[in-house]
Motif scaffolding. Structure first.
Motif, PDB file in Angstrom:
ATOM      1  N   ARG A  19      21.339   1.571 -14.210  1.00  0.00           N
ATOM      2  CA  ARG A  19      21.723   1.533 -15.482  1.00  0.00           C
ATOM      3  C   ARG A  19      22.353   2.657 -16.154  1.00  0.00           C
ATOM      4  O   ARG A  19      21.892   3.887 -15.731  1.00  0.00           O
ATOM      5  CB  ARG A  19      20.140   1.225 -16.433  1.00  0.00           C
ATOM      6  CG  ARG A  19      19.286  -0.061 -16.003  1.00  0.00           C
ATOM      7  CD  ARG A  19      18.014   0.048 -16.769  1.00  0.00           C
ATOM      8  NE  ARG A  19      17.407  -1.225 -16.346  1.00  0.00           N
ATOM      9  CZ  ARG A  19      17.255  -2.415 -16.943  1.00  0.00           C
ATOM     10  NH1 ARG A  19      18.161  -2.730 -17.720  1.00  0.00           N
ATOM     11  NH2 ARG A  19      16.642  -3.226 -16.355  1.00  0.00           N
ATOM     12  N   ARG A  20      22.889   2.504 -16.867  1.00  0.00           N
ATOM     13  CA  ARG A  20      23.952   3.635 -17.571  1.00  0.00           C
ATOM     14  C   ARG A  20      24.584   3.350 -19.110  1.00  0.00           C
ATOM     15  O   ARG A  20      24.323   2.196 -19.314  1.00  0.00           O
ATOM     16  CB  ARG A  20      24.957   4.034 -16.672  1.00  0.00           C
ATOM     17  CG  ARG A  20      26.110   2.951 -16.501  1.00  0.00           C
ATOM     18  CD  ARG A  20      27.199   3.010 -15.598  1.00  0.00           C
ATOM     19  NE  ARG A  20      28.185   1.955 -15.589  1.00  0.00           N
ATOM     20  CZ  ARG A  20      28.994   1.552 -16.302  1.00  0.00           C
ATOM     21  NH1 ARG A  20      29.162   1.896 -17.526  1.00  0.00           N
ATOM     22  NH2 ARG A  20      29.701   0.454 -16.042  1.00  0.00           N
ATOM     23  N   GLY A  21      24.857   4.256 -19.571  1.00  0.00           N
ATOM     24  CA  GLY A  21      25.762   4.056 -20.978  1.00  0.00           C
ATOM     25  C   GLY A  21      26.588   3.025 -20.876  1.00  0.00           C
ATOM     26  O   GLY A  21      27.543   3.357 -20.137  1.00  0.00           O
ATOM     27  N   LEU A  22      26.990   2.386 -21.882  1.00  0.00           N
ATOM     28  CA  LEU A  22      27.810   1.356 -21.977  1.00  0.00           C
ATOM     29  C   LEU A  22      28.871   1.481 -22.911  1.00  0.00           C
ATOM     30  O   LEU A  22      28.656   2.120 -24.079  1.00  0.00           O
ATOM     31  CB  LEU A  22      27.380  -0.052 -21.959  1.00  0.00           C
ATOM     32  CG  LEU A  22      26.256  -0.598 -20.938  1.00  0.00           C
ATOM     33  CD1 LEU A  22      25.879  -1.975 -21.351  1.00  0.00           C
ATOM     34  CD2 LEU A  22      27.111  -0.488 -19.495  1.00  0.00           C
ATOM     35  N   ILE A  24      31.122  -0.698 -25.549  1.00  0.00           N
ATOM     36  CA  ILE A  24      31.117  -2.032 -26.073  1.00  0.00           C
ATOM     37  C   ILE A  24      32.119  -2.314 -27.081  1.00  0.00           C
ATOM     38  O   ILE A  24      32.064  -1.371 -27.913  1.00  0.00           O
ATOM     39  CB  ILE A  24      29.902  -2.654 -26.424  1.00  0.00           C
ATOM     40  CG1 ILE A  24      28.729  -2.336 -25.271  1.00  0.00           C
ATOM     41  CG2 ILE A  24      29.927  -4.042 -26.915  1.00  0.00           C
ATOM     42  CD1 ILE A  24      27.320  -2.583 -25.576  1.00  0.00           C
ATOM     43  N   HIS A 148      25.286   5.187 -24.960  1.00  0.00           N
ATOM     44  CA  HIS A 148      26.056   3.693 -25.435  1.00  0.00           C
ATOM     45  C   HIS A 148      27.132   3.785 -26.460  1.00  0.00           C
ATOM     46  O   HIS A 148      26.708   4.528 -27.453  1.00  0.00           O
ATOM     47  CB  HIS A 148      25.136   2.464 -25.384  1.00  0.00           C
ATOM     48  CG  HIS A 148      24.341   2.369 -24.117  1.00  0.00           C
ATOM     49  ND1 HIS A 148      24.276   1.810 -23.023  1.00  0.00           N
ATOM     50  CD2 HIS A 148      22.816   2.831 -24.251  1.00  0.00           C
ATOM     51  CE1 HIS A 148      23.261   1.577 -22.402  1.00  0.00           C
ATOM     52  NE2 HIS A 148      22.521   2.452 -23.039  1.00  0.00           N
ATOM     53  N   ALA A 164      36.430  -0.269 -21.414  1.00  0.00           N
ATOM     54  CA  ALA A 164      35.147  -0.864 -21.894  1.00  0.00           C
ATOM     55  C   ALA A 164      34.468  -1.631 -20.926  1.00  0.00           C
ATOM     56  O   ALA A 164      35.134  -2.157 -19.987  1.00  0.00           O
ATOM     57  CB  ALA A 164      35.274  -1.815 -23.020  1.00  0.00           C
ATOM     58  N   ASP A 165      32.937  -1.514 -20.837  1.00  0.00           N
ATOM     59  CA  ASP A 165      32.345  -2.350 -19.903  1.00  0.00           C
ATOM     60  C   ASP A 165      32.193  -3.616 -20.497  1.00  0.00           C
ATOM     61  O   ASP A 165      32.141  -4.554 -19.556  1.00  0.00           O
ATOM     62  CB  ASP A 165      30.986  -1.467 -19.846  1.00  0.00           C
ATOM     63  CG  ASP A 165      30.851  -0.442 -19.195  1.00  0.00           C
ATOM     64  OD1 ASP A 165      31.259   0.004 -18.002  1.00  0.00           O
ATOM     65  OD2 ASP A 165      30.774   0.602 -20.113  1.00  0.00           O
ATOM     66  N   THR A 166      31.960  -3.913 -21.669  1.00  0.00           N
ATOM     67  CA  THR A 166      31.797  -5.258 -22.372  1.00  0.00           C
ATOM     68  C   THR A 166      33.003  -5.389 -23.418  1.00  0.00           C
ATOM     69  O   THR A 166      32.950  -4.532 -24.457  1.00  0.00           O
ATOM     70  CB  THR A 166      30.475  -5.485 -22.708  1.00  0.00           C
ATOM     71  OG1 THR A 166      29.547  -5.382 -21.693  1.00  0.00           O
ATOM     72  CG2 THR A 166      30.205  -6.872 -23.433  1.00  0.00           C
TER      73      THR A 166
END
Length: 189
Positions: A19-22, A24, A148, A164-166
């Motif tokens: 788990r890590r900051g995303l 978005i 995040h 970006a991740d998402t």
């Protein structure tokens, strides 16, 4: 409408990564970019996580519905601009407000004290050339691992999409403006 059977088994494997900051991004020409970001802010706040929201186009004195609710909940939301460009009386001043606002937002991201930082409507000052893209990308790359960041606005630059991740693109299918129905408080504010 096609009726289908509900799934009886998980259709994908559960991720086993760390788990890590995303990062978005909510972009596209459809409605819901800011609303989705605010939903994440509410979700994080509901879990007791510290949240900070910056709105790059709203004035500091804005009292839209989201401001009223976030004030009641104790979630800090800060307008950094002087309204949308067609309302501005001095675009050089608008650009300076965006740069000053980015300095505050960047400091918040880098400090690592907030679980979630929302950069609402940041795509506008990026697209208008008021903010250079590279410092924004650098802050996202170099942010503390627990932070995040959600960025909203139309026409996200490809470099931001890539970083970006998402990424969610809100697509306009139908809008009530086309039928002559004006904006309504509680829906568009």
């Amino acid at each position: 409408m096609q009726i289908e059977a509900p799934p009886t088994e998980r259709s994908s494997d559960k991720p086993d990564g760390e788990r890590r900051g995303l990062v978005i991004v909510h972009t596209g020409n459809g409605k819901g970019k800011s609303t989705a970001a605010f939903g994440l802010a509410l979700r994080a706040h509901g879990r007791g996580k510290p949240v900070k929201i910056y709105q790059f186009m709203k004035v500091p004195s804005a009292r839209f519905g989201e401001h009223r609710l976030f004030d009641q909940l104790g979630v800090p939301i800060e307008g950094l601009g002087d309204g949308f460009s067609w309302k501005s009386k001095d675009l050089d001043h608008s650009a300076q407000l965006a740069r000053d606002g980015w300095a505050r937002a960047e400091a918040t991201i880098r400090a690592g004290d907030h679980f979630l930082v929302v950069l609402d409507e940041i795509m506008y000052p990026l697209r208008y050339g008021w903010l250079p893209l590279e410092p924004v990308l650098a802050a996202l790359r170099e942010r503390p691992a627990n932070v995040h960041v959600v960025l909203t606005g139309r026409n996200a630059p490809q470099e931001l999409v890539d970083a970006a991740d998402t990424v969610t693109e809100m697509a306009l299918v139908k809008h009530h403006f086309a039928a002559g129905v004006p904006a309504q408080r509680g829906i568009e504010d």
